[in-house]
Design a protein around this motif. Structure first.
Motif, PDB file in Angstrom:
ATOM      1  N   HIS A   1      30.748  16.996 -50.117  1.00  0.00           N
ATOM      2  CA  HIS A   1      29.902  18.056 -49.727  1.00  0.00           C
ATOM      3  C   HIS A   1      28.086  17.752 -50.528  1.00  0.00           C
ATOM      4  O   HIS A   1      27.983  16.941 -50.747  1.00  0.00           O
ATOM      5  CB  HIS A   1      30.351  19.031 -50.949  1.00  0.00           C
ATOM      6  N   ASP A   2      27.870  17.550 -49.346  1.00  0.00           N
ATOM      7  CA  ASP A   2      26.298  17.767 -49.447  1.00  0.00           C
ATOM      8  C   ASP A   2      25.441  18.748 -50.899  1.00  0.00           C
ATOM      9  O   ASP A   2      25.771  19.617 -51.106  1.00  0.00           O
ATOM     10  CB  ASP A   2      25.018  18.360 -48.772  1.00  0.00           C
TER      11      ASP A   2
ATOM     12  N   LEU B   1      36.204  18.408 -40.993  1.00  0.00           N
ATOM     13  CA  LEU B   1      35.320  19.089 -40.969  1.00  0.00           C
ATOM     14  C   LEU B   1      34.622  20.486 -41.121  1.00  0.00           C
ATOM     15  O   LEU B   1      34.699  21.155 -39.626  1.00  0.00           O
ATOM     16  CB  LEU B   1      34.217  18.195 -40.676  1.00  0.00           C
TER      17      LEU B   1
ATOM     18  N   THR C   1      28.839  20.637 -43.762  1.00  0.00           N
ATOM     19  CA  THR C   1      30.020  19.462 -45.217  1.00  0.00           C
ATOM     20  C   THR C   1      30.852  20.991 -46.066  1.00  0.00           C
ATOM     21  O   THR C   1      29.706  22.200 -45.868  1.00  0.00           O
ATOM     22  CB  THR C   1      29.358  18.960 -46.001  1.00  0.00           C
ATOM     23  N   PRO C   2      31.712  21.200 -46.527  1.00  0.00           N
ATOM     24  CA  PRO C   2      32.919  20.093 -46.761  1.00  0.00           C
ATOM     25  C   PRO C   2      33.282  19.634 -45.790  1.00  0.00           C
ATOM     26  O   PRO C   2      33.766  19.521 -44.586  1.00  0.00           O
ATOM     27  CB  PRO C   2      33.255  20.631 -47.802  1.00  0.00           C
ATOM     28  N   GLN C   3      33.006  18.275 -45.925  1.00  0.00           N
ATOM     29  CA  GLN C   3      34.199  17.306 -44.561  1.00  0.00           C
ATOM     30  C   GLN C   3      35.198  16.654 -46.005  1.00  0.00           C
ATOM     31  O   GLN C   3      35.051  15.701 -46.372  1.00  0.00           O
ATOM     32  CB  GLN C   3      33.502  15.698 -44.185  1.00  0.00           C
TER      33      GLN C   3
ATOM     34  N   ASP D   1      27.545  10.192 -41.251  1.00  0.00           N
ATOM     35  CA  ASP D   1      28.310  11.118 -42.625  1.00  0.00           C
ATOM     36  C   ASP D   1      30.296  10.709 -42.409  1.00  0.00           C
ATOM     37  O   ASP D   1      30.713   9.756 -41.540  1.00  0.00           O
ATOM     38  CB  ASP D   1      28.217  12.457 -41.728  1.00  0.00           C
TER      39      ASP D   1
END
Length: 215
Positions: free
Chosen positions: A90-91, A117, A149-151, A174
């Motif tokens: 996650h960012d 994602l 995100t999350p991925q 990503d």
């Protein structure tokens, strides 16, 4: 952002952006812990209460996003995680993740062979431009999604995809793009459009005004 600190440490209500970004995960019973990749000389992280939470572990970040994620995966490998375990990336500057979207991602990908994602279908007309900034064509948006995100992928395949792509000097934006390069087809899980990544001052102001209206 014209600030005296990285954007993830800017205030958003009573917490910083990164604290909001992590809260959704810390409050979820299905997740075992968090690994945060940060610059080794980051002076802001130790000042946050969340930095002392035993569920949160810190590792050194890297030159690129892929390097930072790889360092976190290596930490997990060295602390009992297996190749088949799911990991979510996650960012830090994406603080508005809804719990319902996180639950949806976990539920719909639980039995998936690849992972996937959060994303949203494009709502705007898209243009392809030339080098001078003039429109070449209008792009069919029906098959275009914006990646969020999350991925979510299994630790082993994601680690190999990221490591191999770095060796091959492939541009990876990503985790999903690394998996795509490795031959996988990640699944798109539609989420909310307000799960924005703060990249410009107006993004932060929009979130602040929205949260003020909510109380």
């Amino acid at each position: 952002m014209a600030a005296d600190r990285p954007k993830q440490y800017l205030p958003l209500g009573r917490q910083t952006i990164i604290e909001h970004s992590l809260d959704c995960f810390l409050g979820h019973p299905g997740l075992k812990g968090l690994v945060v990749s940060l610059a080794a000389d980051d002076p802001f992280w130790p000042t946050l209460a969340i930095a002392h939470d035993p569920r949160v572990q810190r590792v050194a970040g890297g030159l690129q996003r892929a390097d930072s994620v790889l360092n976190a995966l290596l930490y997990l490998h060295g602390n009992g995680a297996s190749d088949d375990d799911w990991v979510l990336v996650h960012d830090a500057a994406r603080p508005n993740l809804a719990r319902a979207d996180l639950d949806k991602l976990l539920d719909e990908l639980a039995a998936d062979a690849v992972g996937g994602l959060l994303a949203v279908p494009s709502r705007d007309t898209l243009k392809r431009a030339d080098a001078s900034g003039r429109v070449l064509e209008t792009v069919d948006r029906s098959a275009i999604w914006q990646a969020f995100t999350p991925q979510m992928f299994r630790l082993g395949p994601l680690h190999r995809a990221l490591a191999d792509s770095l060796v091959a000097d492939v541009a990876i934006t990503d985790e999903a793009s690394a998996m795509e390069w490795a031959g996988y087809s990640p699944r798109l899980i539609e989420g909310r459009g307000d799960n924005i990544k703060i990249t410009r001052p107006e993004d932060l102001e929009w979130l602040r005004s929205r949260w003020d209206m909510q109380g």
